[in-house]
Design a protein around this motif. Structure first.
Motif, PDB file in Angstrom:
ATOM      1  N   ARG A 162       0.832  -1.210   0.000  1.00 53.48           N
ATOM      2  CA  ARG A 162       0.000   0.000   0.000  1.00 53.48           C
ATOM      3  C   ARG A 162       0.866   1.259   0.000  1.00 53.48           C
ATOM      4  NH1 ARG A 162      -3.317  -3.257   3.225  1.00 53.48           N
ATOM      5  NH2 ARG A 162      -2.333  -2.560   5.134  1.00 53.48           N
ATOM      6  N   ILE A 163       1.930   1.256   0.784  1.00 58.89           N
ATOM      7  CA  ILE A 163       2.838   2.404   0.812  1.00 58.89           C
ATOM      8  C   ILE A 163       3.497   2.586  -0.563  1.00 58.89           C
ATOM      9  CG2 ILE A 163       4.953   3.349   1.837  1.00 58.89           C
ATOM     10  CD1 ILE A 163       2.461   3.461   3.622  1.00 58.89           C
ATOM     11  N   ALA A 164       3.885   1.475  -1.200  1.00 64.42           N
ATOM     12  CA  ALA A 164       4.471   1.565  -2.539  1.00 64.42           C
ATOM     13  C   ALA A 164       3.463   2.144  -3.524  1.00 64.42           C
ATOM     14  CB  ALA A 164       4.946   0.190  -2.997  1.00 64.42           C
ATOM     15  N   ALA A 165       2.210   1.736  -3.421  1.00 64.57           N
ATOM     16  CA  ALA A 165       1.175   2.273  -4.316  1.00 64.57           C
ATOM     17  C   ALA A 165       0.978   3.771  -4.075  1.00 64.57           C
ATOM     18  CB  ALA A 165      -0.136   1.517  -4.110  1.00 64.57           C
ATOM     19  N   ILE A 166       0.990   4.174  -2.827  1.00 63.93           N
ATOM     20  CA  ILE A 166       0.853   5.602  -2.500  1.00 63.93           C
ATOM     21  C   ILE A 166       2.033   6.392  -3.068  1.00 63.93           C
ATOM     22  CG2 ILE A 166       0.881   7.270  -0.596  1.00 63.93           C
ATOM     23  CD1 ILE A 166      -0.725   5.171   1.021  1.00 63.93           C
ATOM     24  N   LEU A 167       3.251   5.828  -2.967  1.00 63.85           N
ATOM     25  CA  LEU A 167       4.425   6.504  -3.511  1.00 63.85           C
ATOM     26  C   LEU A 167       4.342   6.628  -5.030  1.00 63.85           C
ATOM     27  CD1 LEU A 167       7.217   4.878  -1.320  1.00 63.85           C
ATOM     28  CD2 LEU A 167       6.378   7.222  -1.195  1.00 63.85           C
ATOM     29  N   VAL A 168       3.821   5.604  -5.694  1.00 67.63           N
ATOM     30  CA  VAL A 168       3.644   5.683  -7.154  1.00 67.63           C
ATOM     31  C   VAL A 168       2.625   6.752  -7.502  1.00 67.63           C
ATOM     32  CG1 VAL A 168       2.731   4.422  -9.144  1.00 67.63           C
ATOM     33  CG2 VAL A 168       4.370   3.319  -7.615  1.00 67.63           C
ATOM     34  N   VAL A 181       6.314  14.606   1.636  1.00 67.28           N
ATOM     35  CA  VAL A 181       5.414  13.494   1.989  1.00 67.28           C
ATOM     36  C   VAL A 181       6.061  12.170   1.609  1.00 67.28           C
ATOM     37  CG1 VAL A 181       3.192  12.429   1.447  1.00 67.28           C
ATOM     38  CG2 VAL A 181       3.328  14.883   1.863  1.00 67.28           C
ATOM     39  N   LYS A 182       6.648  12.103   0.423  1.00 66.50           N
ATOM     40  CA  LYS A 182       7.317  10.875   0.004  1.00 66.50           C
ATOM     41  C   LYS A 182       8.494  10.553   0.918  1.00 66.50           C
ATOM     42  CE  LYS A 182       8.318  10.444  -4.340  1.00 66.50           C
ATOM     43  NZ  LYS A 182       8.580  10.653  -5.776  1.00 66.50           N
ATOM     44  N   PHE A 183       9.278  11.553   1.254  1.00 64.19           N
ATOM     45  CA  PHE A 183      10.403  11.354   2.164  1.00 64.19           C
ATOM     46  C   PHE A 183       9.929  10.789   3.493  1.00 64.19           C
ATOM     47  CE2 PHE A 183      12.961  12.974   5.669  1.00 64.19           C
ATOM     48  CZ  PHE A 183      14.235  12.529   5.325  1.00 64.19           C
ATOM     49  N   THR A 184       8.863  11.361   4.019  1.00 66.15           N
ATOM     50  CA  THR A 184       8.336  10.911   5.308  1.00 66.15           C
ATOM     51  C   THR A 184       7.866   9.466   5.242  1.00 66.15           C
ATOM     52  OG1 THR A 184       7.668  13.181   5.787  1.00 66.15           O
ATOM     53  CG2 THR A 184       6.657  11.442   7.102  1.00 66.15           C
ATOM     54  N   PRO A 232      16.562  16.683   9.725  1.00 69.10           N
ATOM     55  CA  PRO A 232      17.250  17.452   8.680  1.00 69.10           C
ATOM     56  C   PRO A 232      16.361  17.836   7.493  1.00 69.10           C
ATOM     57  CG  PRO A 232      18.604  15.623   9.378  1.00 69.10           C
ATOM     58  CD  PRO A 232      17.267  15.430  10.016  1.00 69.10           C
ATOM     59  N   LEU A 233      15.184  17.248   7.366  1.00 69.98           N
ATOM     60  CA  LEU A 233      14.306  17.581   6.244  1.00 69.98           C
ATOM     61  C   LEU A 233      13.952  19.068   6.201  1.00 69.98           C
ATOM     62  CD1 LEU A 233      12.564  16.755   3.813  1.00 69.98           C
ATOM     63  CD2 LEU A 233      10.730  16.272   5.430  1.00 69.98           C
ATOM     64  N   PRO A 234      13.486  19.680   7.293  1.00 70.45           N
ATOM     65  CA  PRO A 234      13.196  21.121   7.217  1.00 70.45           C
ATOM     66  C   PRO A 234      14.442  21.956   6.898  1.00 70.45           C
ATOM     67  CG  PRO A 234      12.197  20.182   9.184  1.00 70.45           C
ATOM     68  CD  PRO A 234      13.071  19.122   8.584  1.00 70.45           C
ATOM     69  N   LEU A 235      15.586  21.543   7.416  1.00 70.29           N
ATOM     70  CA  LEU A 235      16.819  22.257   7.116  1.00 70.29           C
ATOM     71  C   LEU A 235      17.158  22.155   5.626  1.00 70.29           C
ATOM     72  CD1 LEU A 235      19.342  23.786   8.065  1.00 70.29           C
ATOM     73  CD2 LEU A 235      20.395  21.561   8.477  1.00 70.29           C
ATOM     74  N   GLY A 236      17.031  20.969   5.072  1.00 68.93           N
ATOM     75  CA  GLY A 236      17.295  20.781   3.646  1.00 68.93           C
ATOM     76  C   GLY A 236      16.325  21.569   2.779  1.00 68.93           C
ATOM     77  N   MET A 237      15.060  21.584   3.171  1.00 62.78           N
ATOM     78  CA  MET A 237      14.071  22.347   2.412  1.00 62.78           C
ATOM     79  C   MET A 237      14.363  23.840   2.492  1.00 62.78           C
ATOM     80  SD  MET A 237      10.549  20.260   3.079  1.00 62.78           S
ATOM     81  CE  MET A 237       9.577  21.354   2.085  1.00 62.78           C
TER      82      MET A 237
END
Length: 95
Positions: A9-15, A44-47, A70-75
């Motif tokens: 299901r997670i893979a389908a959501i990522l697609v 969202v995909k990263f999370t 680090p995600l907010p820092l990278g963004m």
């Protein structure tokens, strides 16, 4: 840990999210909000990948903050670079 069905299901959501990203890129009506939309969808995909495929959803909360922090820092760095690039283009074109 999660079951095989959960991972599928997670893979389908990522697609689906990837298809939305491609669609947003190619539809001219979305060019005004292209960068913010792609940043949100990428976050969202990263999370999802970090939570499920790195198994952080089932580990100690410290590891979730260690890898997700680090995600907010990278963004912020990406957005700052975009503003720098926009500023240099604006100065060159005189608009």
């Amino acid at each position: 840990h999660a079951t095989t069905g959960t991972y599928l299901r997670i893979a389908a959501i990522l697609v689906i999210i990837t298809l939305i990203e491609v669609g947003v890129f190619y539809v001219p009506a979305f060019h005004a909000v292209l960068v913010p939309t792609l940043l949100v969808l990428s976050a969202v995909k990263f999370t999802l990948v970090v939570m499920f495929y790195m198994h952080l959803k089932f580990d100690n909360r410290f590891f979730t903050f260690l890898f997700g922090g680090p995600l907010p820092l990278g963004m912020a760095v990406v957005v700052a670079l975009l503003f720098i690039f926009y500023g240099t283009v604006r100065l060159r074109t005189g608009t």
